[in-house]
Motif scaffolding. Structure first.
Motif, PDB file in Angstrom:
ATOM      1  N   PRO A 154      14.069   6.105  -0.753  1.00 49.17           N
ATOM      2  CA  PRO A 154      13.201   5.498   0.251  1.00 49.17           C
ATOM      3  C   PRO A 154      13.623   4.064   0.568  1.00 49.17           C
ATOM      4  O   PRO A 154      14.251   3.405  -0.257  1.00 49.17           O
ATOM      5  N   ILE A 155      13.261   3.628   1.771  1.00 52.27           N
ATOM      6  CA  ILE A 155      13.474   2.234   2.148  1.00 52.27           C
ATOM      7  C   ILE A 155      12.098   1.573   2.154  1.00 52.27           C
ATOM      8  O   ILE A 155      11.266   1.888   3.006  1.00 52.27           O
ATOM      9  N   PRO A 156      11.827   0.705   1.169  1.00 53.82           N
ATOM     10  CA  PRO A 156      10.496   0.093   1.121  1.00 53.82           C
ATOM     11  C   PRO A 156      10.280  -0.788   2.344  1.00 53.82           C
ATOM     12  O   PRO A 156      11.176  -1.534   2.735  1.00 53.82           O
ATOM     13  N   LYS A 157       9.110  -0.657   2.970  1.00 53.52           N
ATOM     14  CA  LYS A 157       8.823  -1.447   4.167  1.00 53.52           C
ATOM     15  C   LYS A 157       7.830  -2.565   3.867  1.00 53.52           C
ATOM     16  O   LYS A 157       7.997  -3.691   4.292  1.00 53.52           O
ATOM     17  N   TYR A 158       6.756  -2.207   3.176  1.00 47.53           N
ATOM     18  CA  TYR A 158       5.748  -3.221   2.873  1.00 47.53           C
ATOM     19  C   TYR A 158       5.093  -2.869   1.535  1.00 47.53           C
ATOM     20  O   TYR A 158       4.567  -1.766   1.378  1.00 47.53           O
ATOM     21  N   PRO A 159       5.119  -3.799   0.567  1.00 44.70           N
ATOM     22  CA  PRO A 159       4.537  -3.477  -0.743  1.00 44.70           C
ATOM     23  C   PRO A 159       3.030  -3.715  -0.730  1.00 44.70           C
ATOM     24  O   PRO A 159       2.558  -4.814  -1.023  1.00 44.70           O
ATOM     25  N   TYR A 160       2.267  -2.683  -0.400  1.00 45.99           N
ATOM     26  CA  TYR A 160       0.817  -2.859  -0.254  1.00 45.99           C
ATOM     27  C   TYR A 160       0.130  -3.057  -1.612  1.00 45.99           C
ATOM     28  O   TYR A 160       0.414  -2.357  -2.571  1.00 45.99           O
ATOM     29  N   GLU A 161      -0.791  -4.025  -1.661  1.00 44.61           N
ATOM     30  CA  GLU A 161      -1.604  -4.247  -2.875  1.00 44.61           C
ATOM     31  C   GLU A 161      -3.072  -4.100  -2.512  1.00 44.61           C
ATOM     32  O   GLU A 161      -3.530  -4.759  -1.569  1.00 44.61           O
ATOM     33  N   PRO A 162      -3.824  -3.274  -3.260  1.00 46.40           N
ATOM     34  CA  PRO A 162      -5.250  -3.103  -2.952  1.00 46.40           C
ATOM     35  C   PRO A 162      -5.990  -4.436  -3.013  1.00 46.40           C
ATOM     36  O   PRO A 162      -5.670  -5.287  -3.847  1.00 46.40           O
ATOM     37  N   ASN A 163      -6.950  -4.605  -2.141  1.00 45.40           N
ATOM     38  CA  ASN A 163      -7.857  -5.770  -2.127  1.00 45.40           C
ATOM     39  C   ASN A 163      -7.175  -7.115  -1.877  1.00 45.40           C
ATOM     40  O   ASN A 163      -7.777  -8.158  -2.096  1.00 45.40           O
ATOM     41  N   LYS A 164      -5.939  -7.094  -1.437  1.00 45.93           N
ATOM     42  CA  LYS A 164      -5.281  -8.368  -1.130  1.00 45.93           C
ATOM     43  C   LYS A 164      -5.872  -8.963   0.151  1.00 45.93           C
ATOM     44  O   LYS A 164      -5.951 -10.180   0.300  1.00 45.93           O
ATOM     45  N   PHE A 165      -6.285  -8.080   1.072  1.00 47.19           N
ATOM     46  CA  PHE A 165      -6.858  -8.532   2.341  1.00 47.19           C
ATOM     47  C   PHE A 165      -8.263  -7.963   2.494  1.00 47.19           C
ATOM     48  O   PHE A 165      -8.535  -6.858   2.047  1.00 47.19           O
ATOM     49  N   GLU A 166      -9.094  -8.741   3.171  1.00 44.21           N
ATOM     50  CA  GLU A 166     -10.425  -8.234   3.495  1.00 44.21           C
ATOM     51  C   GLU A 166     -10.312  -7.221   4.636  1.00 44.21           C
ATOM     52  O   GLU A 166     -10.948  -6.182   4.636  1.00 44.21           O
ATOM     53  N   ASN A 167      -9.483  -7.577   5.608  1.00 43.79           N
ATOM     54  CA  ASN A 167      -9.315  -6.732   6.796  1.00 43.79           C
ATOM     55  C   ASN A 167      -7.856  -6.403   7.036  1.00 43.79           C
ATOM     56  O   ASN A 167      -7.003  -7.294   7.010  1.00 43.79           O
ATOM     57  N   LEU A 168      -7.622  -5.119   7.290  1.00 44.20           N
ATOM     58  CA  LEU A 168      -6.295  -4.655   7.664  1.00 44.20           C
ATOM     59  C   LEU A 168      -6.426  -4.128   9.092  1.00 44.20           C
ATOM     60  O   LEU A 168      -7.253  -3.245   9.353  1.00 44.20           O
ATOM     61  N   VAL A 169      -5.646  -4.699  10.010  1.00 41.60           N
ATOM     62  CA  VAL A 169      -5.684  -4.216  11.391  1.00 41.60           C
ATOM     63  C   VAL A 169      -4.378  -3.471  11.639  1.00 41.60           C
ATOM     64  O   VAL A 169      -3.298  -4.062  11.532  1.00 41.60           O
TER      65      VAL A 169
END
Ligand SMILES: Cc1cc2nc3c(=O)[nH]c(=O)nc-3n(C[C@H](O)[C@H](O)[C@H](O)COP(=O)(O)OP(=O)(O)OC[C@H]3O[C@@H](n4cnc5c(N)ncnc54)[C@H](O)[C@@H]3O)c2cc1C
Length: 314
Positions: A154-169
């Motif tokens: 896989p080519i990692p695109k974005y390392p998402y972390e839970p609860n890092k942001f209040e809002n994800l658009v």
């Protein structure tokens, strides 16, 4: 009834999100069959830990097409089996892969986004739109069961972390939905993740909207965590009577109405993710650079006060 309407009738949402063997499932039902993005069971946590990686980030491997399902008038869901049926999809949210094929004597490589969950055993699913003049998409749509394609990742695109942001658009145009599917599943299937998602999904026409029933049911099931707004370039007269979404290209006014806005410069409680065809990216955020870097933020998001710190281009 249009082909699109006939196809979409095949996909009846059961409203169930199940955890099976450690992998999340968004469950659909088609005539005479059950269908999920995870069409085969993933193993349990310990089982998947031991499973070999199906993909190699440094080399193309050959995978066989085992199933094709028509999704709508121009898009199919393709299932490619791993050589080793016990191998796992070793991608994380959000990642893509590269497809390679020899087409008319030329080597063609294009990125695609698996819609299977990380650690899925035995296969990978892709939602791929057919462009009549598109070299790779035409090739993939011409494949028959048993034919193969080369895949690297896989080519990692974005390392998402839970609860890092209040809002994800999430803002997607057409098949730009595929990385958003990864994001939406990752957030909503984790009961400990309190992130709120606002999804703005732009398409040419109502018939082009992928996964609409699924998305609507998710919005019903998670009213506090997931909001969806559809935008179409145009509606015909019959559709105009019932269409509740927006019509036309995205504008500053539309975005202000539909999306959370940054409270201050570089607002760290908010992340906007954008994915779509070049014209769409140009309008919203500016395209990525030729060497696939994020590049300067321009377009509507810049006009609205977003900065490079709170925008990610897939
Ligand atoms: C990170 C990433 C992930 C992607 N994931 C997916 C995915 O999961 N599913 C998927 O279907 N696609 C996805 N794409 C798009 C995909 O990589 C190809 O660009 C697409 O399939 C067209 O390739 P092609 O070789 O068929 O067309 P090309 O031969 O490259 O283009 C020929 C013509 O097709 C038309 N065309 C090509 N691409 C687009 C477009 N995006 N919008 C409108 N018209 C277009 C244009 O008229 C163009 O002139 C992704 C792209 C990126 C960058």
């Amino acid at each position: 009834m249009s082909a699109a309407a006939r196809a979409s009738r095949k996909w009846i949402w059961l409203g169930a999100t199940l955890a099976v063997g450690g992998a999340g499932y968004l469950l659909y039902y088609g005539p005479g069959q059950k269908f999920t993005f995870e069409t085969k069971k993933s193993g349990g946590a310990s089982h998947t830990l031991l499973a070999p990686d199906a993909l190699d980030p440094n080399a193309f491997r050959t995978f066989k097409l085992s199933d094709v399902k028509q999704y709508n008038h121009n898009t199919n869901i393709f299932t490619f089996d791993f050589d080793d049926p016990k191998a796992k999809y070793n991608g994380k949210t959000a990642s893509c892969v590269l497809f390679k094929a020899d087409i008319d004597g030329k080597e063609v490589v294009r990125p695609y986004t698996p819609v299977s969950r990380p650690n899925t055993i035995g296969h990978l699913n892709f939602v791929i739109k057919h462009y009549p003049k598109g070299v790779m998409s035409k090739h993939v749509h011409s494949l028959k069961k048993g034919d193969s394609i080369e895949i690297k990742g896989p080519i990692p695109k974005y390392p998402y972390e839970p609860n890092k942001f209040e809002n994800l658009v999430l803002i997607a145009g057409g098949t730009g939905i595929t990385p958003m599917v990864q994001m939406i599943e990752e957030v909503l299937l984790n009961p400990n993740d309190k992130t709120k998602i606002t999804f703005l999904f732009a398409n040419v026409s109502v018939d082009d909207i992928l996964l609409k029933e699924t998305l609507d049911k998710l919005a019903e099931k998670y009213p506090d965590r997931f909001k969806i707004h559809y935008i179409v370039d145009k509606v015909d007269k019959a559709q105009a009577k019932t269409w509740q979404g927006e019509v036309g290209y995205l504008t500053v006014k539309m975005l202000k109405k539909l999306s959370p806005m940054p409270a201050k410069k570089d607002d760290e409680s908010l992340l906007v993710m954008v994915c779509g065809p070049p014209g769409f990216m140009k309008l919203l955020s500016g395209e990525k650079t030729k060497d696939f870097k994020q590049g300067e933020l321009t377009g509507l998001l810049k006009d609205l006060g977003f900065t490079e710190k709170n925008v990610f281009k897939f």
